[in-house]
Design a protein around this motif. Structure first.
Motif, mmCIF file in Angstrom:
data_model
loop_
_atom_site.group_PDB
_atom_site.id
_atom_site.type_symbol
_atom_site.label_atom_id
_atom_site.label_comp_id
_atom_site.label_asym_id
_atom_site.label_seq_id
_atom_site.Cartn_x
_atom_site.Cartn_y
_atom_site.Cartn_z
ATOM 1 N N ASN A 200 -5.338 1.218 -0.952
ATOM 2 C CA ASN A 200 -5.536 1.012 0.284
ATOM 3 C C ASN A 200 -3.893 1.163 1.235
ATOM 4 O O ASN A 200 -3.439 0.800 0.708
ATOM 5 C CB ASN A 200 -5.164 -0.738 -0.320
ATOM 6 C CG ASN A 200 -5.363 -1.895 1.477
ATOM 7 O OD1 ASN A 200 -4.606 -0.978 2.578
ATOM 8 N ND2 ASN A 200 -4.743 -3.213 0.967
ATOM 9 N N ARG A 201 -4.674 2.600 2.223
ATOM 10 C CA ARG A 201 -3.381 2.921 2.841
ATOM 11 C C ARG A 201 -2.918 2.083 3.592
ATOM 12 O O ARG A 201 -1.772 2.841 4.465
ATOM 13 C CB ARG A 201 -4.323 3.631 3.521
ATOM 14 C CG ARG A 201 -4.899 4.756 2.513
ATOM 15 C CD ARG A 201 -5.516 6.275 3.310
ATOM 16 N NE ARG A 201 -4.773 6.518 4.673
ATOM 17 C CZ ARG A 201 -4.320 7.669 4.224
ATOM 18 N NH1 ARG A 201 -4.505 8.334 3.006
ATOM 19 N NH2 ARG A 201 -3.356 8.465 5.014
ATOM 20 N N THR A 202 -2.976 1.046 4.190
ATOM 21 C CA THR A 202 -2.217 -0.612 4.590
ATOM 22 C C THR A 202 -1.159 -0.560 3.860
ATOM 23 O O THR A 202 -0.166 -0.974 4.459
ATOM 24 C CB THR A 202 -2.944 -1.380 5.090
ATOM 25 O OG1 THR A 202 -3.612 -1.903 4.058
ATOM 26 C CG2 THR A 202 -4.679 -1.019 6.026
ATOM 27 N N CYS A 203 -0.687 -0.791 2.658
ATOM 28 C CA CYS A 203 -0.031 -1.164 1.667
ATOM 29 C C CYS A 203 0.894 -0.308 1.970
ATOM 30 O O CYS A 203 1.445 1.049 2.386
ATOM 31 C CB CYS A 203 -0.392 -0.646 0.342
ATOM 32 S SG CYS A 203 -1.610 -2.354 -0.113
ATOM 33 N N GLN A 204 2.549 -1.091 1.708
ATOM 34 C CA GLN A 204 3.640 -0.341 2.006
ATOM 35 C C GLN A 204 4.067 -0.667 0.848
ATOM 36 O O GLN A 204 4.422 -1.339 -0.765
ATOM 37 C CB GLN A 204 4.347 -1.304 3.639
ATOM 38 C CG GLN A 204 3.049 -0.699 4.962
ATOM 39 C CD GLN A 204 3.841 -1.642 5.826
ATOM 40 O OE1 GLN A 204 3.938 -3.238 5.420
ATOM 41 N NE2 GLN A 204 3.436 -1.380 7.163
ATOM 42 N N ILE A 205 5.857 0.114 0.576
ATOM 43 C CA ILE A 205 7.076 -0.282 -0.473
ATOM 44 C C ILE A 205 8.023 -0.771 0.168
ATOM 45 O O ILE A 205 8.752 0.302 1.147
ATOM 46 C CB ILE A 205 7.182 0.985 -1.138
ATOM 47 C CG1 ILE A 205 5.548 1.113 -1.799
ATOM 48 C CG2 ILE A 205 7.991 0.501 -1.920
ATOM 49 C CD1 ILE A 205 5.528 2.523 -2.264
ATOM 50 N N LEU A 206 8.840 -2.013 -0.083
ATOM 51 C CA LEU A 206 10.127 -2.013 0.952
ATOM 52 C C LEU A 206 11.175 -2.401 -0.014
ATOM 53 O O LEU A 206 10.862 -2.525 -1.228
ATOM 54 C CB LEU A 206 9.720 -3.756 1.532
ATOM 55 C CG LEU A 206 11.464 -3.995 2.590
ATOM 56 C CD1 LEU A 206 10.746 -4.279 3.392
ATOM 57 C CD2 LEU A 206 11.620 -5.096 1.625
ATOM 58 N N ALA A 207 12.524 -2.033 -0.058
ATOM 59 C CA ALA A 207 13.448 -1.925 -0.985
ATOM 60 C C ALA A 207 14.665 -2.434 -0.080
ATOM 61 O O ALA A 207 14.981 -1.941 0.989
ATOM 62 C CB ALA A 207 13.341 -0.723 -1.669
ATOM 63 N N LEU A 208 15.522 -2.764 -0.444
ATOM 64 C CA LEU A 208 17.244 -3.411 0.255
ATOM 65 C C LEU A 208 17.605 -1.303 0.397
ATOM 66 O O LEU A 208 18.728 -1.869 1.096
ATOM 67 C CB LEU A 208 17.626 -4.482 -0.787
ATOM 68 C CG LEU A 208 17.416 -5.407 -1.011
ATOM 69 C CD1 LEU A 208 18.082 -6.624 -1.254
ATOM 70 C CD2 LEU A 208 16.843 -6.242 0.706
ATOM 71 N N ARG A 209 17.546 -0.855 -1.141
ATOM 72 C CA ARG A 209 18.063 0.406 -1.319
ATOM 73 C C ARG A 209 17.214 1.090 -1.345
ATOM 74 O O ARG A 209 16.486 0.842 -3.379
ATOM 75 C CB ARG A 209 19.572 -0.048 -2.318
ATOM 76 C CG ARG A 209 20.306 0.972 -1.991
ATOM 77 C CD ARG A 209 21.026 1.684 -0.614
ATOM 78 N NE ARG A 209 21.947 3.249 -1.532
ATOM 79 C CZ ARG A 209 22.876 3.681 -0.413
ATOM 80 N NH1 ARG A 209 22.349 2.968 0.675
ATOM 81 N NH2 ARG A 209 22.885 4.866 -0.531
ATOM 82 N N MET A 210 16.621 1.483 -1.174
ATOM 83 C CA MET A 210 15.580 3.233 -1.193
ATOM 84 C C MET A 210 16.427 4.455 -2.049
ATOM 85 O O MET A 210 16.442 4.746 -0.617
ATOM 86 C CB MET A 210 14.873 2.826 -0.212
ATOM 87 C CG MET A 210 13.382 4.289 -0.155
ATOM 88 S SD MET A 210 12.187 2.800 -0.930
ATOM 89 C CE MET A 210 11.279 2.265 -0.078
ATOM 90 N N GLU A 211 15.838 4.100 -3.000
ATOM 91 C CA GLU A 211 16.720 5.876 -3.616
ATOM 92 C C GLU A 211 15.044 6.415 -5.052
ATOM 93 O O GLU A 211 15.946 6.087 -5.973
ATOM 94 C CB GLU A 211 17.792 5.414 -4.116
ATOM 95 C CG GLU A 211 19.185 5.130 -3.502
ATOM 96 C CD GLU A 211 20.324 5.176 -4.592
ATOM 97 O OE1 GLU A 211 20.377 3.858 -5.127
ATOM 98 O OE2 GLU A 211 21.026 4.424 -3.283
ATOM 99 N N ALA A 212 13.910 6.060 -4.620
ATOM 100 C CA ALA A 212 12.496 5.908 -5.414
ATOM 101 C C ALA A 212 13.170 7.750 -6.172
ATOM 102 O O ALA A 212 13.414 9.124 -5.380
ATOM 103 C CB ALA A 212 11.971 5.900 -4.427
ATOM 104 N N THR A 213 12.698 7.644 -7.350
ATOM 105 C CA THR A 213 12.366 9.632 -7.581
ATOM 106 C C THR A 213 11.023 10.010 -6.987
ATOM 107 O O THR A 213 10.705 11.123 -6.479
ATOM 108 C CB THR A 213 12.294 9.294 -8.986
ATOM 109 O OG1 THR A 213 13.629 8.162 -9.596
ATOM 110 C CG2 THR A 213 12.167 10.421 -9.967
ATOM 111 N N GLN A 214 10.250 8.739 -6.775
ATOM 112 C CA GLN A 214 8.791 8.764 -6.346
ATOM 113 C C GLN A 214 7.785 7.972 -5.838
ATOM 114 O O GLN A 214 8.360 6.756 -6.096
ATOM 115 C CB GLN A 214 7.461 9.843 -7.598
ATOM 116 C CG GLN A 214 6.552 10.308 -6.998
ATOM 117 C CD GLN A 214 5.716 11.034 -8.231
ATOM 118 O OE1 GLN A 214 4.676 9.570 -8.844
ATOM 119 N NE2 GLN A 214 5.722 11.326 -8.963
ATOM 120 N N LEU A 215 8.071 8.498 -4.647
ATOM 121 C CA LEU A 215 6.979 6.927 -3.588
ATOM 122 C C LEU A 215 5.084 7.904 -3.623
ATOM 123 O O LEU A 215 4.887 8.651 -3.750
ATOM 124 C CB LEU A 215 7.339 7.391 -2.058
ATOM 125 C CG LEU A 215 8.879 6.211 -2.119
ATOM 126 C CD1 LEU A 215 8.891 6.134 -0.740
ATOM 127 C CD2 LEU A 215 8.443 4.757 -2.551
#
Length: 269
Positions: A200-215
């Motif tokens: 599903n390409r409409t999905c998203q990732i939200l974070a208060l502080r985005m420091e992800a190793t990989q998305l």
């Protein structure tokens, strides 16, 4: 005297009806590839807590008595299926396995409460739909409600869910969350997040502080460079026609729209 002897002889030679023993109503430990699977009975097979206690005690005796067909330290995946387990029961299982040098690595379950308890205890979790607890994941949308976790995901912990995952806490480096829906981290996201895992390409990732190793979103992948900014504001990761992008979460849905033709989110002109 004769009658007593005859009766005793009759009792001692009565064969045991093995058909009355349901192997599916027992706790089973089996080897699968490079891991061990601890398979728990379904709730319908053991309707009362008393039955569970008896079956678990019987398994503990068998585990200690039988020859070990595993090596010390072999990871164990607990297939809890629809059985409801709380933190106390998970600890009892872990302690029993520790006595024979085994350690829980992952819990697969169709119960949300069990998934939450396992994640809180620091185990990797895979939650599946009730009728797919032991089956491969479907490629269709499951319509599962969100999985809410009020804990910090430690390094080595992986959580899988066929819907949206909401984490009230941080994701530490080395942790991962894989969701068929969105991923929302109300804290620092420093691990690996994969939203829209079923495409599903409409999905998203939200974070208060985005420091992800990989998305990852659907089939798109992005690695984030080390952050040097001191600003702290919620960010949202999404698929744009050019790939995965980051934007301030505030007013995002006022300024962006998903376009099927472009295969991603675009800013409205």
């Amino acid at each position: 005297m004769t009658s007593d002897s005859t009766e005793q002889s009759s009792v001692s030679t009565t064969p045991l009806d093995l058909s009355l023993v349901d192997p599916n109503a027992q706790v089973r430990l089996k080897s699968e590839d490079k891991e061990l699977q601890l398979i728990l009975p379904k709730s319908e097979q053991l309707p009362s807590s008393g039955d569970w206690s008896e079956v678990w005690q019987e398994f503990k005796q068998r585990l200690k008595a039988e020859d070990r067909f595993w090596q010390a330290g072999t990871p164990v995946r607990v297939l809890a299926r629809d059985r409801l387990l709380d933190s106390r029961q998970l600890q009892a299982i872990a302690e029993t396995l520790a006595e024979v040098e085994l350690k829980i690595e992952q819990v697969t379950t169709s119960r949300r409460q069990t998934a939450v308890a396992a994640a809180t205890a620091g185990y990797s979790v895979e939650q599946k739909s009730p009728d797919r607890a032991l089956e491969p994941e479907s490629t269709s949308e499951s319509g599962e409600p969100p999985l809410y976790l009020k804990t910090t995901l430690r390094s080595g912990t992986e959580v899988r869910h066929p819907g949206t995952i909401v984490i009230f806490g941080d994701m530490n480096p080395g942790s991962s969350a894989i969701a068929s829906g969105d991923i929302i981290v109300l804290g620092r996201l420093r691990g690996i997040a994969h939203a829209g895992a079923q495409g599903n390409r409409t999905c998203q990732i939200l974070a208060l502080r985005m420091e992800a190793t990989q998305l990852r979103i659907a089939d798109a992948l992005a690695r984030m460079p080390p952050s040097t900014s001191q600003d702290t504001y919620p960010e949202i990761a999404y698929i744009a026609p050019s790939g995965i992008c980051l934007s301030k979460a505030i007013d995002f849905f006022r300024t962006h729209v998903f376009t099927e033709a472009m295969g991603g989110w675009c800013e409205e002109s």
